[in-house]
Design an enzyme around this catalytic site. Structure first.
Site, short mmCIF file in Angstrom:
data_model
loop_
_atom_site.label_atom_id
_atom_site.label_comp_id
_atom_site.label_asym_id
_atom_site.label_seq_id
_atom_site.Cartn_x
_atom_site.Cartn_y
_atom_site.Cartn_z
CB SER A 35 -0.95 -0.05 1.21
OG SER A 35 -1.93 0.94 1.13
CG ASP A 64 -5.24 -3.56 -3.99
OD1 ASP A 64 -5.85 -2.56 -3.58
OD2 ASP A 64 -4.13 -3.90 -3.56
CG HIS A 117 -5.28 -2.38 -0.27
ND1 HIS A 117 -4.29 -2.37 -1.23
CD2 HIS A 117 -4.83 -1.58 0.73
CE1 HIS A 117 -3.30 -1.60 -0.84
NE2 HIS A 117 -3.59 -1.11 0.35
#
Length: 509
Positions: A326, A391, A484
């Site tokens: 991320s 994602d 995610h």
């Protein structure tokens, strides 16, 4: 001062944008309204970056195309994130506390019994027993069984491409582990991975004005190490500032090279938008300054670089790997990018690879190509960007014919069956439109069903508990968010036939 900074920039200030300003800027092309919440040294009538824009001058910032709608969307999203920031933070504290309360007391029934008996174990943040919400989504802590982690030699590494399935597994596990506090990280690195824990660092974030950028470093062994791993923490699920950074479209342009995401630069401690010359100095020089006195040496970039230089000097045969998930993935690729821009050639020669998971875009196409050419060559690949299915974060900031940011490097894309392929860009690269959203929701339903079958298909190590399944239920509404989770990245790496992929890469000329 900002107007004399020849390195161009554009800064978006959502807090200064009223509804009328947004409407007139978007629909009527009123650039004067836009200047109320956008500052740039492209402006015409003063040097402070806050004067009235000319429409043609505005378009010149975007290669001749008018891209106002993207700015408006960014402002609205960040306003919403800010509006719910405190409730989200409080909810996150409650979730973390409740999950740890249940874990430390066995389960819901165990908690009830302990309450009756007056023996409730109360969670203490920062201790080795306090696990983050990310850690509760996926409780696995052990690495895959393997005879090689470093990727420097051994049967699972191709020297030409620096690709090691074992190293890739270590990287995703380290990217997940860095969400924990220092005591948890140290315990797992030492007791479970049997490696050398070097340190855990809280770096100064010049935008958030706090020590909010976290990273840890490990070596495979304390003496004569063969590799050093650096892992940056990603977006906290309940941290509005982290999410706001992901949706921030402010940029800083390096003359002749291209544009970099300003929020990610600030997270590394390499500048502050309130005094833009800090970016110029920090990217062009090997010394770092901060807009806040005495904070330059406390940045994540300085802390990591100082320690890394010492480790590389101590371990003569070691190479280093950078990883993250991320926001941490953005910082992981940004870190060697800055080393390249600062001409740290001696350090770059010791870079083994960069593995990122669920990474947002950090640069425009020009700068991306420049960095890619220095990380990946026909004879050596060192940057691998892993994307799982739907994602949403790798689709941010938007990349289409009306915006700037582009991905670069080798993309390893995994679908919801954990089958992989190498692509230039993940499918549905902007996660936009009915034709994409309907299949995404259907796929989220499949992922929920799949969660109940993982244990039987792949063994107890892949079983999902109630919290992970609840996140899958949330994914029925927000499929790009649930996808995610680091859990699916761990599953992708372990079930995605990466060994076969390494063999395929071996045959590439």
């Amino acid at each position: 001062m900002n107007g004399r900074d020849k390195w161009r920039y554009m800064i978006i200030h959502p807090e200064s944008a009223g509804a009328g300003d947004l409407w007139r800027f978007w629909k009527q092309g009123d650039i004067e309204s836009g200047s109320n919440f956008i500052t740039s040294n492209y402006c015409l009538d003063n040097e402070e970056g806050s004067g009235r824009f000319d429409l043609e001058e505005w378009k010149s910032m975007f290669g001749g195309k008018d891209k106002r709608w993207v700015i408006v969307v960014s402002v609205i999203v960040r306003k919403l994130i800010r509006a719910f920031g405190k409730p989200l933070e409080w909810f996150g504290y409650f979730v973390d506390f409740f999950l740890n309360l249940l874990t430390l007391n066995g389960n819901l029934f165990g908690l009830f019994v302990n309450v009756v008996q007056g023996k409730v174990v109360v969670p203490q943040r920062g201790t080795a027993s306090f696990i983050s919400s990310i850690g509760h989504l996926d409780g696995r802590i052990d690495l895959c069984k393997t005879d090689n982690f470093g990727g420097v030699s051994g049967p699972h590494i191709h020297n030409k491409f620096n690709f090691s399935p074992a190293l890739m597994d270590l990287c995703i596990m380290a990217s997940k582990l860095v969400y924990e506090n220092e005591n948890v990280v140290k315990q797992i690195v030492v007791d479970h991975w049997k490696m050398h824990f070097v340190g855990f660092y809280n770096g100064w974030n010049d935008y958030q004005q706090e020590m909010s950028t976290q990273v840890f470093i490990l070596c495979d062994k304390p003496v004569d190490a063969t590799f050093i791993l650096i892992s940056f923490r990603g977006t906290e699920p309940f941290d509005a500032d982290d999410w706001s950074t992901d949706f921030d479209y402010s940029w800083y342009e390096i003359p002749g090279l291209g544009k970099l995401h300003m929020g990610f630069l600030e997270a590394l401690g390499l500048g502050n938008r309130t005094y833009t010359p800090t970016f110029h100095h920090n990217l062009a020089n090997k010394s770092t300054i901060s807009s806040t006195p005495n904070m330059a040496e406390l940045t994540a970039y300085n802390a990591v670089t100082t320690k890394l230089q010492a480790l590389l000097k101590e371990h003569k045969n070691a190479k280093f790997v950078v990883t993250g998930h991320s926001l941490g993935a953005a910082l992981a690729i940004l870190y060697p990018t800055v080393l390249i821009l600062r001409d740290e050639s001696a350090m770059m020669q010791r870079l083994l690879g960069v593995y990122t998971f669920g990474q947002p875009r950090i640069a425009d196409s020009d700068l991306g190509q420049y960095i890619d050419a220095r990380l990946n060559t026909p004879d050596e690949l060192r940057y691998f960007r892993v994307v799982y299915c739907n994602d949403v974060v790798p689709r941010l900031p938007y990349d289409n014919n009306t915006f700037l940011y582009k991905h670069f490097g080798v993309c390893l894309y995994y679908n919801s069956f954990y089958s992989h392929k190498e692509v230039q860009e993940e499918p549905n690269k902007n996660f936009y439109g009915i034709r994409y959203l309907i299949p995404a929701h259907i796929n989220a339903l499949w992922e929920l069903i799949r969660a109940f079958a993982m244990k039987y298909a792949y063994g107890a190590g892949y079983e999902e508990d109630w919290y992970s399944i609840f996140a899958r239920v949330v994914g029925l509404l927000l499929p790009g968010i649930s996808a995610h989770s680091p859990r699916d990245y761990v599953n992708s790496v372990r079930l995605g036939n990466v060994r076969d992929y390494a063999v395929q890469m071996y045959s590439i000329d």
